[in-house]
Design a protein around this motif. Structure first.
Motif, short mmCIF file in Angstrom:
data_model
loop_
_atom_site.label_atom_id
_atom_site.label_comp_id
_atom_site.label_asym_id
_atom_site.label_seq_id
_atom_site.Cartn_x
_atom_site.Cartn_y
_atom_site.Cartn_z
N ASN A 131 -3.43 9.51 0.11
CA ASN A 131 -2.85 10.81 -0.27
C ASN A 131 -3.89 11.91 -0.33
O ASN A 131 -3.55 13.09 -0.52
CB ASN A 131 -2.21 10.72 -1.67
N ALA A 132 -5.16 11.54 -0.25
CA ALA A 132 -6.30 12.48 -0.33
C ALA A 132 -6.29 13.32 -1.60
O ALA A 132 -6.73 14.46 -1.60
CB ALA A 132 -6.35 13.38 0.92
N GLY B 147 -9.66 5.10 4.05
CA GLY B 147 -8.87 4.92 2.82
C GLY B 147 -8.48 6.27 2.25
O GLY B 147 -8.35 6.43 1.04
N TYR C 65 -6.97 13.74 -10.99
CA TYR C 65 -8.15 13.26 -10.25
C TYR C 65 -9.26 14.31 -10.16
O TYR C 65 -10.25 14.08 -9.46
CB TYR C 65 -7.77 12.87 -8.82
N ASP D 1 -1.74 3.69 5.83
CA ASP D 1 -0.49 4.35 5.46
C ASP D 1 -0.41 5.76 6.08
O ASP D 1 -0.95 6.73 5.53
CB ASP D 1 -0.45 4.41 3.91
N GLN E 97 0.84 -1.21 0.00
CA GLN E 97 0.00 0.00 0.00
C GLN E 97 0.87 1.26 0.00
O GLN E 97 0.58 2.24 -0.68
CB GLN E 97 -0.94 0.02 1.22
N ASP F 103 -6.29 5.61 7.51
CA ASP F 103 -5.60 4.81 6.49
C ASP F 103 -4.54 3.94 7.16
O ASP F 103 -4.03 4.28 8.22
CB ASP F 103 -4.92 5.71 5.44
N ASP G 139 -8.21 12.63 -3.86
CA ASP G 139 -9.63 12.64 -4.22
C ASP G 139 -10.47 13.44 -3.23
O ASP G 139 -11.70 13.34 -3.24
CB ASP G 139 -10.16 11.20 -4.35
N ASP H 188 -5.46 -0.67 10.36
CA ASP H 188 -5.84 -1.71 9.39
C ASP H 188 -7.34 -1.97 9.55
O ASP H 188 -7.76 -2.61 10.52
CB ASP H 188 -5.02 -2.97 9.67
N ILE I 187 -6.24 -7.39 8.22
CA ILE I 187 -5.67 -8.38 7.29
C ILE I 187 -4.16 -8.52 7.48
O ILE I 187 -3.58 -9.56 7.17
CB ILE I 187 -6.02 -7.98 5.82
#
Ligand SMILES: C[S@@+](CC[C@H](N)C(=O)[O-])C[C@H]1O[C@@H](n2cnc3c(N)ncnc32)[C@H](O)[C@@H]1O
Length: 280
Positions: free
Chosen positions: A51-52, A48, A22, A73, A8, A71, A54, A99, A103
């Protein structure tokens, strides 16, 4: 670091410079998050967020008093707030290293042989348990292009040809929606935004006029061209199909689809929204 998290991080690093590309996708996501927001909506949580690219975080702050970004990450979240000059803004709260499927504890090391019945049963049992939300319940909680990653994660873990993959995908989808609804305050808005197919399998997707998009996608869906676990007809009917989801919301409504120019491919994106019920 486990291989899944590392994957990721690499993907997010490769997608840092995509703000311009985007633009249309971001416009659609922001419209969904910010239009028709009542005065009772003060907090929003994005799952999620990465990097934002979106998300227009400054616009979110005009509408919501608190913005929570979740996130796996943390590095991507730090990039996100820096890119939008919000690193010193306490009302943008980062929840990195979370997470949302749990997972990562299964993802390392990848099994050398196909998971056996006990391994699959152990995964299914794990997906039945819902961890607490990453922050306090928010008025709006949106999962943005994350579910496809979670389904991909389970497919890579057990192998794409595993005979019990469909059962696992159903469990991941159900787990994700239940957690999303539980993280939304009673009566709030839970929003699922997800890619449903791409130009890899529908090459004319970028050229379809917007007015024909919905019909063109319906034809593809009828031909069973969609990502595993992301059939829009199933997603829209999950409240009726899955009692564990149905009891948490007052039905699920679909929004019109749009396109996301990702660069190497274009995605068709679908969005679903539910009002959460008071939990008994
Ligand atoms: C397709 S990206 C979303 C795009 C992102 N909003 C952007 O504009 O950069 C999916 C995001 O989900 C995150 N993710 C993947 N698996 C996750 C998990 N198990 N828990 C939490 N976040 C996860 C990834 O790190 C990535 O940032």
């Amino acid at each position: 670091m486990d291989p899944y998290t590392e994957q990721q991080l690499v993907r997010n690093r490769d997608c840092r410079n995509t703000w311009q590309r985007y633009a249309e996708h971001r416009h659609q996501v922001m419209k969904l998050l910010c239009d028709n927001v009542g005065n009772d909506c003060r907090s929003i949580c994005i799952w999620g967020a990465g990097n934002a690219n979106d998300l227009d975080l400054n616009r979110l702050l005009e509408v919501f008093a608190e913005v929570h970004l979740v996130d796996l990450d943390q590095e991507a979240l730090l990039f996100a707030v820096e890119q939008q000059s919000l690193q010193e803004t306490p009302t943008v709260v980062l929840h990195g290293g979370v997470d949302l499927l749990g997972i990562t504890k299964f993802a390392s090391p990848l099994p050398a042989t196909q998971p056996n019945t006990a391994d699959v049963d152990r995964l299914l049992k794990h997906f039945q348990v819902l961890a607490p939300p990453p922050c306090q319940p928010c008025d709006v909680v949106a999962s943005v292009c994350l579910l496809s990653q979670l389904i991909e994660a389970i497919a890579s873990l057990v192998g794409a040809g595993h005979p019990r993959l469909p059962e696992l995908v159903t469990a991941v989808r159900c787990h994700h929606l239940q957690r999303l609804f539980q993280a939304t305050r009673p009566g709030g808005r839970a929003i699922l935004i997800t890619e449903i197919l791409s130009s890899d399998t529908f090459p004319t997707l970028p050229a379809i006029p917007q007015t024909s998009l919905r019909n063109a996608l319906a034809q593809q869906i009828n031909m069973r061209n969609f990502y595993t676990g992301l059939n829009p007809a199933i997603l829209e009917s999950l409240a009726e199909r899955e009692p564990s989801i149905g009891r948490l919301c007052n039905g699920i409504a679909a929004h019109p689809p749009w396109r996301w120019d990702f660069g190497p491919r274009t995605y068709a994106v679908a969005a679903y929204e539910a009002r959460t019920r008071s939990q008994k």
